[in-house]
Design a protein around this motif. Structure first.
Motif, PDB file in Angstrom:
ATOM      1  N   CYS B 672       0.843  -1.194   0.000  1.00  0.00           N
ATOM      2  CA  CYS B 672       0.000   0.000   0.000  1.00  0.00           C
ATOM      3  C   CYS B 672       0.873   1.236   0.000  1.00  0.00           C
ATOM      4  CB  CYS B 672      -0.882   0.049   1.250  1.00  0.00           C
ATOM      5  SG  CYS B 672      -1.490  -1.521   1.768  1.00  0.00           S
ATOM      6  N   ARG B 673       0.233   2.318  -0.312  1.00  0.00           N
ATOM      7  CA  ARG B 673       0.957   3.574  -0.285  1.00  0.00           C
ATOM      8  C   ARG B 673       0.467   4.426   0.860  1.00  0.00           C
ATOM      9  NH1 ARG B 673       4.058   4.922  -4.346  1.00  0.00           N
ATOM     10  NH2 ARG B 673       4.226   3.451  -6.063  1.00  0.00           N
ATOM     11  N   GLN B 674       1.415   5.084   1.490  1.00  0.00           N
ATOM     12  CA  GLN B 674       1.090   5.943   2.617  1.00  0.00           C
ATOM     13  C   GLN B 674       0.331   7.161   2.115  1.00  0.00           C
ATOM     14  OE1 GLN B 674       1.507   5.803   5.856  1.00  0.00           O
ATOM     15  NE2 GLN B 674       1.130   7.926   6.391  1.00  0.00           N
ATOM     16  N   TYR B 675      -0.727   7.498   2.821  1.00  0.00           N
ATOM     17  CA  TYR B 675      -1.513   8.669   2.450  1.00  0.00           C
ATOM     18  C   TYR B 675      -1.016   9.894   3.218  1.00  0.00           C
ATOM     19  CZ  TYR B 675      -5.286  12.014   3.134  1.00  0.00           C
ATOM     20  OH  TYR B 675      -6.009  13.172   3.259  1.00  0.00           O
ATOM     21  N   ASN B 676      -0.769  10.952   2.482  1.00  0.00           N
ATOM     22  CA  ASN B 676      -0.481  12.246   3.086  1.00  0.00           C
ATOM     23  C   ASN B 676      -1.443  13.250   2.481  1.00  0.00           C
ATOM     24  OD1 ASN B 676       1.763  11.655   4.781  1.00  0.00           O
ATOM     25  ND2 ASN B 676       2.989  11.428   2.927  1.00  0.00           N
ATOM     26  N   PRO B 677      -2.100  14.028   3.309  1.00  0.00           N
ATOM     27  CA  PRO B 677      -3.079  14.958   2.744  1.00  0.00           C
ATOM     28  C   PRO B 677      -2.436  15.865   1.699  1.00  0.00           C
ATOM     29  CG  PRO B 677      -3.186  14.964   5.132  1.00  0.00           C
ATOM     30  CD  PRO B 677      -2.009  14.137   4.751  1.00  0.00           C
ATOM     31  N   CYS B 678      -3.094  16.038   0.575  1.00  0.00           N
ATOM     32  CA  CYS B 678      -2.545  16.922  -0.445  1.00  0.00           C
ATOM     33  C   CYS B 678      -2.872  18.357  -0.077  1.00  0.00           C
ATOM     34  CB  CYS B 678      -3.099  16.584  -1.822  1.00  0.00           C
ATOM     35  SG  CYS B 678      -4.835  16.973  -2.038  1.00  0.00           S
ATOM     36  N   ALA B 758     -11.875  -2.285  -1.292  1.00  0.00           N
ATOM     37  CA  ALA B 758     -10.642  -1.503  -1.407  1.00  0.00           C
ATOM     38  C   ALA B 758      -9.814  -1.570  -0.132  1.00  0.00           C
ATOM     39  CB  ALA B 758     -10.984  -0.053  -1.727  1.00  0.00           C
ATOM     40  N   ASP B 759     -10.129  -2.507   0.725  1.00  0.00           N
ATOM     41  CA  ASP B 759      -9.409  -2.647   1.992  1.00  0.00           C
ATOM     42  C   ASP B 759      -9.480  -1.379   2.815  1.00  0.00           C
ATOM     43  OD1 ASP B 759      -8.683  -5.207   1.894  1.00  0.00           O
ATOM     44  OD2 ASP B 759      -6.686  -4.892   1.081  1.00  0.00           O
ATOM     45  N   ARG B 760     -10.664  -0.867   2.888  1.00  0.00           N
ATOM     46  CA  ARG B 760     -10.851   0.329   3.702  1.00  0.00           C
ATOM     47  C   ARG B 760     -11.975   0.064   4.669  1.00  0.00           C
ATOM     48  NH1 ARG B 760      -9.451   5.253   0.705  1.00  0.00           N
ATOM     49  NH2 ARG B 760     -10.942   6.236   2.042  1.00  0.00           N
ATOM     50  N   GLU B 761     -11.897   0.741   5.787  1.00  0.00           N
ATOM     51  CA  GLU B 761     -13.044   0.696   6.670  1.00  0.00           C
ATOM     52  C   GLU B 761     -14.012   1.774   6.237  1.00  0.00           C
ATOM     53  OE1 GLU B 761     -12.481   0.741  10.855  1.00  0.00           O
ATOM     54  OE2 GLU B 761     -12.273  -1.434  10.834  1.00  0.00           O
ATOM     55  N   CYS B 762     -15.292   1.556   6.483  1.00  0.00           N
ATOM     56  CA  CYS B 762     -16.267   2.576   6.154  1.00  0.00           C
ATOM     57  C   CYS B 762     -16.039   3.778   7.068  1.00  0.00           C
ATOM     58  CB  CYS B 762     -17.670   2.040   6.343  1.00  0.00           C
ATOM     59  SG  CYS B 762     -18.087   0.804   5.095  1.00  0.00           S
ATOM     60  N   PRO B 883       2.212 -22.156   9.482  1.00  0.00           N
ATOM     61  CA  PRO B 883       1.879 -22.265   8.064  1.00  0.00           C
ATOM     62  C   PRO B 883       0.411 -22.648   7.864  1.00  0.00           C
ATOM     63  CG  PRO B 883       3.232 -24.119   8.774  1.00  0.00           C
ATOM     64  CD  PRO B 883       3.113 -23.208   9.949  1.00  0.00           C
ATOM     65  N   ASP B 884      -0.191 -23.138   8.919  1.00  0.00           N
ATOM     66  CA  ASP B 884      -1.601 -23.498   8.819  1.00  0.00           C
ATOM     67  C   ASP B 884      -2.362 -22.722   9.896  1.00  0.00           C
ATOM     68  OD1 ASP B 884      -3.964 -24.716   8.243  1.00  0.00           O
ATOM     69  OD2 ASP B 884      -3.559 -26.443   9.526  1.00  0.00           O
ATOM     70  N   PRO B 885      -2.521 -21.440   9.687  1.00  0.00           N
ATOM     71  CA  PRO B 885      -2.989 -20.579  10.772  1.00  0.00           C
ATOM     72  C   PRO B 885      -4.507 -20.558  10.919  1.00  0.00           C
ATOM     73  CG  PRO B 885      -2.467 -19.263   8.856  1.00  0.00           C
ATOM     74  CD  PRO B 885      -2.280 -20.696   8.449  1.00  0.00           C
ATOM     75  N   ASN B 886      -4.944 -19.999  12.028  1.00  0.00           N
ATOM     76  CA  ASN B 886      -6.389 -19.798  12.208  1.00  0.00           C
ATOM     77  C   ASN B 886      -6.762 -18.324  12.114  1.00  0.00           C
ATOM     78  OD1 ASN B 886      -5.217 -19.001  14.550  1.00  0.00           O
ATOM     79  ND2 ASN B 886      -6.361 -20.367  15.892  1.00  0.00           N
ATOM     80  N   CYS B 887      -5.776 -17.480  11.862  1.00  0.00           N
ATOM     81  CA  CYS B 887      -6.051 -16.051  11.702  1.00  0.00           C
ATOM     82  C   CYS B 887      -5.334 -15.535  10.463  1.00  0.00           C
ATOM     83  CB  CYS B 887      -5.535 -15.239  12.886  1.00  0.00           C
ATOM     84  SG  CYS B 887      -6.144 -15.778  14.454  1.00  0.00           S
ATOM     85  N   TYR B 888      -5.713 -14.362  10.046  1.00  0.00           N
ATOM     86  CA  TYR B 888      -4.957 -13.710   8.994  1.00  0.00           C
ATOM     87  C   TYR B 888      -4.865 -12.218   9.306  1.00  0.00           C
ATOM     88  CZ  TYR B 888      -9.599 -12.499   7.182  1.00  0.00           C
ATOM     89  OH  TYR B 888     -10.878 -12.030   7.061  1.00  0.00           O
ATOM     90  N   ALA B 889      -3.847 -11.614   8.773  1.00  0.00           N
ATOM     91  CA  ALA B 889      -3.643 -10.181   8.992  1.00  0.00           C
ATOM     92  C   ALA B 889      -4.003  -9.434   7.725  1.00  0.00           C
ATOM     93  CB  ALA B 889      -2.192  -9.913   9.357  1.00  0.00           C
ATOM     94  N   LYS B 890      -4.445  -8.222   7.883  1.00  0.00           N
ATOM     95  CA  LYS B 890      -4.880  -7.443   6.744  1.00  0.00           C
ATOM     96  C   LYS B 890      -4.571  -5.982   7.032  1.00  0.00           C
ATOM     97  CE  LYS B 890      -9.296  -6.803   4.469  1.00  0.00           C
ATOM     98  NZ  LYS B 890     -10.719  -7.180   4.556  1.00  0.00           N
ATOM     99  N   VAL B 891      -3.989  -5.315   6.039  1.00  0.00           N
ATOM    100  CA  VAL B 891      -3.746  -3.879   6.202  1.00  0.00           C
ATOM    101  C   VAL B 891      -4.983  -3.138   5.713  1.00  0.00           C
ATOM    102  CG1 VAL B 891      -2.373  -1.914   5.472  1.00  0.00           C
ATOM    103  CG2 VAL B 891      -1.258  -4.068   5.980  1.00  0.00           C
ATOM    104  N   ILE B 892      -5.522  -2.337   6.552  1.00  0.00           N
ATOM    105  CA  ILE B 892      -6.767  -1.652   6.231  1.00  0.00           C
ATOM    106  C   ILE B 892      -6.572  -0.154   6.395  1.00  0.00           C
ATOM    107  CG2 ILE B 892      -9.182  -1.379   6.901  1.00  0.00           C
ATOM    108  CD1 ILE B 892      -9.112  -4.209   7.882  1.00  0.00           C
ATOM    109  N   MET B 893      -7.161   0.578   5.470  1.00  0.00           N
ATOM    110  CA  MET B 893      -7.123   2.040   5.555  1.00  0.00           C
ATOM    111  C   MET B 893      -8.268   2.496   6.448  1.00  0.00           C
ATOM    112  SD  MET B 893      -6.036   5.041   4.342  1.00  0.00           S
ATOM    113  CE  MET B 893      -5.442   5.274   2.708  1.00  0.00           C
ATOM    114  N   VAL B 894      -7.909   3.115   7.560  1.00  0.00           N
ATOM    115  CA  VAL B 894      -8.923   3.624   8.470  1.00  0.00           C
ATOM    116  C   VAL B 894      -8.695   5.114   8.625  1.00  0.00           C
ATOM    117  CG1 VAL B 894      -9.935   3.422  10.753  1.00  0.00           C
ATOM    118  CG2 VAL B 894      -8.874   1.444   9.704  1.00  0.00           C
ATOM    119  N   ALA B 895      -9.626   5.892   8.121  1.00  0.00           N
ATOM    120  CA  ALA B 895      -9.541   7.355   8.229  1.00  0.00           C
ATOM    121  C   ALA B 895      -8.165   7.875   7.809  1.00  0.00           C
ATOM    122  CB  ALA B 895      -9.874   7.819   9.643  1.00  0.00           C
ATOM    123  N   GLY B 896      -7.693   7.391   6.689  1.00  0.00           N
ATOM    124  CA  GLY B 896      -6.447   7.925   6.152  1.00  0.00           C
ATOM    125  C   GLY B 896      -5.192   7.239   6.655  1.00  0.00           C
TER     126      GLY B 896
END
Lengths: 370, 953
Positions: B672-678, B758-762, B883-896
């Protein structure tokens, strides 16, 4: 290190021995095969001023110094875990004065031994890694601090078995903490140093209520609201390598790295901005061949002298409070070749004990002058 | 170096040597040798001083310490005696053994071997040791029962949200020493790059003693190049450094002499109250996070770009309490009493009731009386009233506009507003005006005669009527002018001036309602009226008034003034609210009101001046009602000297060494790319920083004000800014903006939801149907029913911290492990993986250290940052790899912000240990994290691809 500006140079002691006092070996014990890392006299209770404790391997031993160079074994304790290797020992006591021997080592468990009953009093589990030094608050000998490889310093109450404070976090040490010491008169203050090459001074003034609370706590020790002290009040970069021993000398600090010297310096704090300040290096006490880490020095009760061993089994006794420093004596013995990890000076400095890498304890006594 | 300590030759540092003056006069040209000699002698002196100083300090310390140790000795004796007194000494084994040993030494004087055998028989007593027999075997040891040790960890601090690394935590450029666990030998672990950084040390400050040498030498031999050079040589510095230092020293010396007297006075001032509010607000500007709305945000840092909101905040409006006096010092009460005392005679009873605080009823009744011509105008006046209240909302200065027209209320034809609310709102202002009148009456009475006062009150009436007329049509201006000025010019010039002055901003305010660029006619009119105004300025400079204002001004401290200005921005001209909320305990409502009246007048004056000067040049700008406000704002904005805008300059260069890091994807590219306010000033175009960076614009994008150096530029800048403020923020219509979702039924839990996909939180601010319900949690309290039936967005769990309870325990696999307290279903959110946000460069360095310990808490977050949970994090950092996990990690965009959420991959029962796949890069994974079949298939998988991170869901 930066060059010291002219006018702020430390006064460096001369290695020419003044022969103020002469010491002779009066006894030598082989405790075991494993290296001995710590030896300490009991300065807490005047009954036991001639009693000392050593640690090495999984063993804690209590001895007594008798007349004529005789050493008597009083007690011996062995950890059932053979892999335990104690690094440090200190004397403490209960609120009612029961003498405790407190030891810690590679397992990260602090063993509080009730010496008057020869039983384990408590075991403190909490440190995440090995414990490098334990010291006792002389004004309140139920309080101990421990320096650990887990980058924290913790304050414990041996009476109630509570971990009161943890000195770590945002402003804490960035590598193993090797040494820690209580200020002799300011009960709120401790100094710690370690492998991040810094010496940090911490204040527990704001948290003193928790210290008091720990004496009256009746609930489970694990329920005590242990607090983090994240920022030291002072940070000094006096050394450029591991700092493996520091002690308060009044308001000054004696600290040593692996640079063949002990340094005496004054922390000059800026009142407005805590955490900042400068260290004014006042004096230096050279100690040749002292360039390996985990060699600790010790002082007598009145801080008149300090004794430190070196890599080659020699001991240097410095007069601490004279300027320029005077080398009281240089102790050497043909058979003492092994690195001396720690020394212990008796109450008046007339006896010096050294514990060595090869598991021996040496007793040196001052030759009485006529 | 050995110290040369002969106390006799030590001289006080500030005292020059005796022969200094002589040397200076005798020789102007001295040889280098002589200079060196002088320096040398000074050096010796300094060294001697130093050793004396050290000696003194040590002696002091020794005396202190003596007291301390004797106290400690006393304590240790007390312990002994207390112990002996209240315990049976026989029960103390340590004491017993001690005694045994002593008696043994006295009783038996036998050989070593005997001692040993003795000890074997009775192991409970002490053993005397004479020579080298292993102590180990001497006594039977007491066993310490084994206590299970903890799995190793480094002390860590709990974080409930990510933090950006602070500068001092960086390991880059620092030399680190590690020791080999087995050999016990210290190894220096740093690469050449780091050592290079260490080389250039920061400039050392000059010590006091060095200053002394410098000063004395130059005093003796004068300032010349050879002198400087030899000085530099002896101080280990460059000659230029020495010279610069000397100059500052000389300057300091002069300053110190000059400011000695002034200092003492200055110190007595109350530092808090004297501090300018702007200085105080500086911390607000620099420390307040515009994104998290907290001070000292650890995630986004300090000195953020200021982004002004597009929608100007409306001044506080509190309809309920408008009519109630706020306290014993409320200006309403004071006004009432004053007016009743002074002006009551010339006024008829009706007027009185009109102006009283509950004059609503009276006004309504008088409304019926309104005459024909007035009725005609009524519609318009109503309009203008509503417009005016708008204007009031727009800016503070419009308040001063409302002021004058309510002088009408003193006239027999009262102005009325359509809604009760407005009457309430105005009655305050009304009183204010009547207060002004009362003030003036007072002055007049004092100044002139009672007779004149009577005629004056007449003029108030007539003058009051006329503004009504001209308020809407500037054409009426002249008429009014004539009527007022001609009739009572001499008698009440101050009043005329006053009313003019109030009329003037009124006009401004009216135009403020019209957002377009005004027609040239209006500009002309403005110019004309302002010039009129300028001409008449002398008239209304009433000495008495000015005096009063002056004294008012003096009693107001800087901070109070600043607070007042802020108060006006927030509450408008409501002195009750300002006094209560901002100046509580400092000023009473009445004082605030007085001050407001004065400053209004002054402001209007300034505003007019400003207009005159500016009109010619910038007639393009609509100089509307914001003038007075600008006066306030210009100052405030200008003084906010922000630190330089700290942009994270990060250049990604692939380091040779990649540490082991957890990842969410197995691809090699940065997910992902880091968001910086324009900071786009207009609608985001091709140059938009967000667009170029490949991120969407977020709600934090927008216009920022850079530090303006030039005063005038700043002013113009602000004019234009205030005018077009609404254009300057990245608008909702921005094409680069993420639009959020319109989900109605799916609860945003599937890829049908654009946010989820889009891997974002509402975001409740962006999405149409995703709102945060408050109150009972069922959504009934805060949720309007028309927005979907019981719709609850399930894609805001990180934002709302709706996480599962995670427990920390000994892992079944190795070390620590994270366990789940309650059972959860598939895809349930478990918690956030928090930590320090560090750069990739920093992560590489830290990774080296962590790899040595075979533990890594690094987690790739996006192209700029890596999460490091080593010293700061939460319990989820202890979840182990599988290698056989019960969880997964996810990068999510939350409020920027990018955040790492851990989700259940399957149903997990209560008490189960949590595992997820660290997804180490195959060639760098430690042995324990390697899949058995890894090598072959993985490499094809890791082929570079340019797309974004693939979701694992």
């Amino acid at each position: 290190m930066a060059k010291t500006p002219i006018g702020l140079e430390p006064v460096v002691g001369s290695l020419a021995s003044s022969k103020k006092r002469e010491y002779r070996v009066t006894n030598r014990l082989q405790e075991g095969k494993r290296p001995l890392y710590a030896v300490v006299f009991n300065f807490i209770d005047s009954r036991y001023f001639n009693v000392f404790a050593t640690v090495g391997g999984n063993r804690v031993t209590v001895y007594q110094c008798l007349e004529g160079g005789v050493i008597a074994v009083l007690q011996s304790y062995v950890d059932e875990d053979k892999d335990e290797s104690f690094y440090t020992v200190s004397w403490a006591c209960n609120v009612d004065g029961t003498p405790f021997v407190v030891a810690g080592g590679i397992n990260g468990i602090i063993r509080v031994i009730d010496a008057s009953n020869e039983k384990i009093h408590k075991s403190f589990v909490g440190h995440g890694d090995s414990i490098n030094e334990i010291r006792t608050q002389p004004l309140k000998p139920s309080l101990i601090v421990s320096a650990s490889k887990d980058e924290s310093v913790r304050l414990w109450n041996v009476h109630s078995g509570i971990c009161i404070l943890i000195f770590a976090g945002a402003g804490g040490h960035r590598n193993e903490v090797l040494s820690v010491d209580f200020h002799p008169s300011d009960i709120h203050r401790i100094a710690s140093c370690g492998m991040d090459n810094t010496v940090k001074i911490w204040s527990m003034k704001e948290f003193w209520t928790y210290v008091e609370k720990s004496f009256t706590w009746t609930d489970l020790p694990s329920k005590f609201p242990t607090k983090y002290v994240q920022f030291p009040v002072f940070l000094a970069s006096v050394h450029s390598n591991y700092v493996d021993c520091n002690r308060w000398l009044g308001d000054f600090i004696l600290s040593k790295s692996v640079d063949n010297e002990i340094v005496l310096w004054e922390p000059k704090m800026k009142e407005q901005s805590p955490g900042e300040g400068t260290a004014d290096i006042l004096q230096k006490y050279p100690v040749p061949e002292c360039d390996i880490w985990f060699i600790k020095f010790s002082c007598d009760f009145h801080y008149n002298a300090a004794a430190i061993g070196n890599r080659e089994g020699k001991i240097f006794v410095w007069e601490l409070q004279s300027s320029p420093p005077v080398l009281i004596a240089r102790l050497s013995h043909a058979q003492s070749k092994s690195p001396i990890r720690q020394t212990a000076m008796s109450f008046d400095g007339s006896t010096i004990l050294s514990c060595c890498e090869d598991g021996t304890i040496w007793r040196w006594d001052a030759v009485p002058t006529n | 170096m050995a110290a040369k300590s002969s106390p006799s030759d030590s001289v006080d540092r500030s005292e020059p040597p005796n022969d200094s003056s002589m040397t200076q006069t005798e020789e102007n040209t001295v040889t280098v040798k002589e200079v060196l000699l002088i320096i040398d002698s000074l050096k010796k002196q300094v060294t001697a001083d130093r050793s004396v100083y050290v000696k003194k300090r040590l002696e002091e310390n020794r005396q202190n310490l003596g007291g301390i140790t004797s106290h400690l000795y006393k304590l240790s004796n007390e312990r002994r005696s207390s112990w002996i007194s209240d315990t049976d000494s026989a029960s103390d084994l340590l004491t017993k053994r001690q005694k045994d040993a002593l008696s043994m030494q006295n009783g038996f004087d036998i050989s070593d071997g005997d001692k040993d055998s003795y000890s074997y028989q009775e192991p409970s007593t002490a053993v005397l040791m004479g020579s080298s027999i292993p102590v180990k075997n001497a006594v039977r040891p007491v066993k310490l029962t084994e206590v299970k040790k903890l799995p190793p960890y480094t002390t860590w601090i709990f974080l409930d949200r990510n933090q950006r690394m602070t500068e001092d935590q960086s390991v880059v450029g620092r030399r680190r020493i590690y020791y080999d666990q087995n050999g016990g030998e210290a190894l220096i672990c740093s690469d050449s790059e780091e050592e290079a950084i260490e080389e250039d040390e920061e400039k050392r400050d000059f010590a006091e003693s060095e200053d002394f040498i410098l000063r004395m030498t130059i005093k003796e031999v004068g300032l010349s190049d050879p002198v400087l050079e030899s000085l530099a040589q002896c101080l280990y510095r460059s000659p230029s450094e020495v010279k610069a230092r000397y100059e500052t020293l000389m300057k300091e010396g002069k300053d110190a002499g000059a400011s000695k007297n002034g200092d003492i006075e200055a110190q007595n001032w109350n530092s808090f109250l004297e501090k300018d509010l702007e200085a105080a607000l500086d911390s607000f500007d620099n420390l307040f996070c515009r994104r998290c709305l907290v001070f000292d945000c650890r995630l986004h840092g300090c000195s953020q770009d200021l982004i002004f909101p597009a929608d100007k905040q409306t001044p506080w409006n509190h309809p309920d309490e408008e009519n109630e006096p706020c306290g014993p010092h409320c200006y309403r009460l004071v006004l009432n009493s004053e007016r009743n005392g002074t002006v009551s005679t010339p006024m008829n009873p009706k007027e009185k009731s009109n102006s009283s605080s509950d004059g609503v009823g009276a006004q309504t009744s008088s409304r019926k009386k309104s005459s024909g011509p007035y009725a005609r105008r009524k519609v318009k006046s109503c309009q203008s009233e509503s417009a005016l209240s708008n204007a009031k909302n727009l800016s503070e200065s419009s308040d001063s506009e409302i002021g004058p027209r309510h002088e009408n209320s003193l006239s027999p034809i009262p102005q009325l507003s359509p809604s009760k609310n407005k009457i309430a709102g105005k009655s305050g202002i009304l009183k204010r005006n009547s207060k002004r009148v009362a003030e003036r009456v007072l002055i007049c009475m004092r100044k002139r005669q009672k007779k004149m006062a009577a005629s004056y009150s007449d003029s108030v009436v007539s003058g009051g009527v006329s503004p009504t007329d001209m308020k809407l049509r500037s054409n009426a201006w002249k008429e009014n002018e004539d009527s007022t000025s001609s009739s009572q010019k001499n008698v009440k010039s101050p009043n005329t001036g006053r009313s003019r002055r109030k009329e003037w901003p009124l006009q401004e305010g009216e135009k403020g309602e019209v957002p377009e660029v005004p027609s040239s006619e209006t500009i002309n009119e403005l110019a004309r009226s302002s010039s009129n105004y300028g001409l008449r300025k002398e008239e209304f400079v009433d000495e008495n008034l000015c005096k009063q204002e002056l004294s008012d001004d003096k009693s107001w401290k800087a901070i109070e003034k600043g607070l007042f200005e802020k108060g006006v921005e927030i509450f408008g001209t409501n002195s009750c609210l300002i006094a209560r909320n901002l100046l509580n305990g400092l000023k009473t409502c009445w004082e605030v009101f007085q001050y407001m009246t004065c400053s209004d007048n002054k402001l209007a004056c300034h505003a007019a001046d400003g207009v005159i000067s500016l009109l010619e040049g910038y007639s393009k700008f609509d100089l509307n009602g914001t003038m007075g406000n600008n006066e306030v704002r210009r100052r405030s904005r200008f003084l906010r000297r922000r630190g330089r805008v700290r942009r994270l300059k990060y250049t990604w260069k692939s380091a040779a060494y990649h540490s082991i890091r957890k990842r969410i994807t197995e691809r090699k590219d940065q997910p992902c790319r880091q968001y910086n306010p324009c900071s786009c000033q207009t609608a985001c175009g091709k140059q938009c920083a967000c667009l170029l960076n490949g991120t969407c614009c977020e709600k934090y994008c927008g216009f920022m004000v850079n530090t303006c150096v030039d005063d005038i530029l700043m002013l113009i800048h602000l004019f234009s800014f205030l005018l077009f403020a609404h254009l300057y923020r990245c608008p909702k219509s921005c094409k680069n903006r993420f639009r959020g979702c319109h989900c109605a039924k799916s609860q945003c839990r599937s890829r049908q939801c654009p946010c989820f996909a889009a891997d974002r939180e509402c975001d409740p601010d962006v999405c149409r149907n995703c709102w945060v319900s408050c109150g009972d949690g069922t959504g009934t309290l805060g949720a309007p029913p028309q927005r979907g039936d019981n719709y609850e967005c399930r894609n805001m769990k990180l934002l709302l911290k709706q996480q599962q309870r995670v427990l920390l325990g000994r892992s079944d696999v190795s070390g620590w492990g994270a366990f789940l307290k309650n059972s959860v279903g598939k895809h349930e959110y478990l918690g956030e993986y928090t930590g320090e946000l560090i750069s990739h460069r920093e992560a590489d360095k830290r990774g080296k250290i962590y790899d040595r310990e075979n533990s890594s808490f690094l987690f790739n977050l996006n192209d700029q940052f890596v999460l490091d949970a080593y010293r700061k994090g939460d319990k989820l950092k202890f979840a182990n790899h599988s290698p056989d996990p019960n969880c997964y990690a996810k990068v999510i965009m939350v409020a920027g912000d990018h955040r790492v959420g851990i989700f259940a991959k399957e149903r997990i029962n209560a008490g189960e240990e949590l595992f997820y796949d660290y997804r180490y890069e195959p060639d760098r994974a430690p042995a324990w994290a390697r899949k058995p079949e890894a090598s072959g298939s993985k490499k094809e998988d890791g082929a570079p691809s340019s797309g974004r991170a693939k979701k694992l869901a």
